[in-house]
Design an enzyme around this catalytic site. Structure first.
Site, PDB file in Angstrom:
ATOM      1  N   VAL A  24       0.875  -1.173   0.000  1.00  0.00           N
ATOM      2  CA  VAL A  24       0.000   0.000   0.000  1.00  0.00           C
ATOM      3  C   VAL A  24       0.914   1.224   0.000  1.00  0.00           C
ATOM      4  O   VAL A  24       1.539   1.533   1.015  1.00  0.00           O
ATOM      5  CB  VAL A  24      -0.938   0.010   1.228  1.00  0.00           C
ATOM      6  CG1 VAL A  24      -1.821   1.255   1.219  1.00  0.00           C
ATOM      7  CG2 VAL A  24      -1.782  -1.261   1.271  1.00  0.00           C
ATOM      8  N   GLU A  25       1.009   1.885  -1.158  1.00  0.00           N
ATOM      9  CA  GLU A  25       1.906   3.029  -1.295  1.00  0.00           C
ATOM     10  C   GLU A  25       1.247   4.312  -0.804  1.00  0.00           C
ATOM     11  O   GLU A  25       0.046   4.346  -0.524  1.00  0.00           O
ATOM     12  CB  GLU A  25       2.335   3.183  -2.759  1.00  0.00           C
ATOM     13  CG  GLU A  25       3.178   2.027  -3.229  1.00  0.00           C
ATOM     14  CD  GLU A  25       3.621   2.150  -4.672  1.00  0.00           C
ATOM     15  OE1 GLU A  25       4.489   1.352  -5.058  1.00  0.00           O
ATOM     16  OE2 GLU A  25       3.120   3.011  -5.424  1.00  0.00           O
TER      17      GLU A  25
ATOM     18  N   CYS B 277       4.824  -2.257   2.983  1.00  0.00           N
ATOM     19  CA  CYS B 277       5.129  -3.429   2.161  1.00  0.00           C
ATOM     20  C   CYS B 277       4.086  -4.522   2.395  1.00  0.00           C
ATOM     21  O   CYS B 277       3.412  -4.547   3.428  1.00  0.00           O
ATOM     22  CB  CYS B 277       6.512  -3.968   2.508  1.00  0.00           C
ATOM     23  SG  CYS B 277       7.872  -2.837   2.156  1.00  0.00           S
TER      24      CYS B 277
ATOM     25  N   GLU C 123       4.508  -7.581   3.173  1.00  0.00           N
ATOM     26  CA  GLU C 123       4.802  -8.398   4.348  1.00  0.00           C
ATOM     27  C   GLU C 123       4.346  -7.715   5.635  1.00  0.00           C
ATOM     28  O   GLU C 123       3.952  -8.375   6.597  1.00  0.00           O
ATOM     29  CB  GLU C 123       6.305  -8.708   4.423  1.00  0.00           C
ATOM     30  CG  GLU C 123       6.833  -9.474   3.243  1.00  0.00           C
ATOM     31  CD  GLU C 123       7.266  -8.597   2.057  1.00  0.00           C
ATOM     32  OE1 GLU C 123       8.000  -9.103   1.202  1.00  0.00           O
ATOM     33  OE2 GLU C 123       6.867  -7.409   1.985  1.00  0.00           O
TER      34      GLU C 123
ATOM     35  N   CYS D 239      11.362  -5.986   5.899  1.00  0.00           N
ATOM     36  CA  CYS D 239      10.348  -7.043   5.935  1.00  0.00           C
ATOM     37  C   CYS D 239      10.924  -8.370   6.411  1.00  0.00           C
ATOM     38  O   CYS D 239      10.221  -9.161   7.035  1.00  0.00           O
ATOM     39  CB  CYS D 239       9.698  -7.185   4.566  1.00  0.00           C
ATOM     40  SG  CYS D 239       8.638  -5.756   4.218  1.00  0.00           S
TER      41      CYS D 239
END
Length: 135
Positions: A51-52, A61, A63, A97
């Site tokens: 999700v930017e 990220c 993860e 991550c």
């Protein structure tokens, strides 16, 4: 244990999760899928996607969102993790991550790598985890 894991299904699940990514800036869809062993010993699968954010450093990220799903769905320990792009390419977790998934799977957690499934001692050698903190 790696023989008991349906890696192809886990990879497909990661690809499907990537389809939900919010990535208008990088345009790189990332999905993560994990096999989890709950406190009751039952296995289940969880997912996450990237999700930017317009403030690039605030993105999450796949993860990391997956770690949130771990706790939202009852907790447990990560057993195996696969990360894929929306096009199906294998993606390795970044350093941040790797630390996040180590926290919830420990040294025996298996990660899908270009060399095949490897445990976290290979993916993140000399890792620092909760076992090093005073109790």
């Amino acid at each position: 244990m790696t023989a008991d894991i349906d890696w192809e299904a886990l990879r497909r699940t990661a690809i499907n999760a990537a389809q939900s990514a919010y990535c208008p800036y990088s345009r790189l869809q990332v999905g993560a899928a994990a096999l989890v062993r709950g406190a009751d010993g039952q296995l289940r699968v969880i997912t996450g996607c990237n999700v930017e954010n317009a403030s690039y450093g605030l993105g999450a990220c796949a993860e990391v969102t997956m770690a949130g799903q771990l706790h939202l769905s009852g907790g447990g320990a990560l057993v195996a993790v696969a990360c894929r792009s929306g096009a199906g390419e294998l993606l390795m977790p970044c350093g941040r991550c790797r630390q996040v998934i180590y926290e919830f799977g420990g040294p025996s957690l298996l990660v899908d790598t270009p060399e095949g499934p490897r445990d976290m001692t290979w993916v993140l050698p000399a890792a620092f985890g909760p076992e090093f903190l005073p109790t």
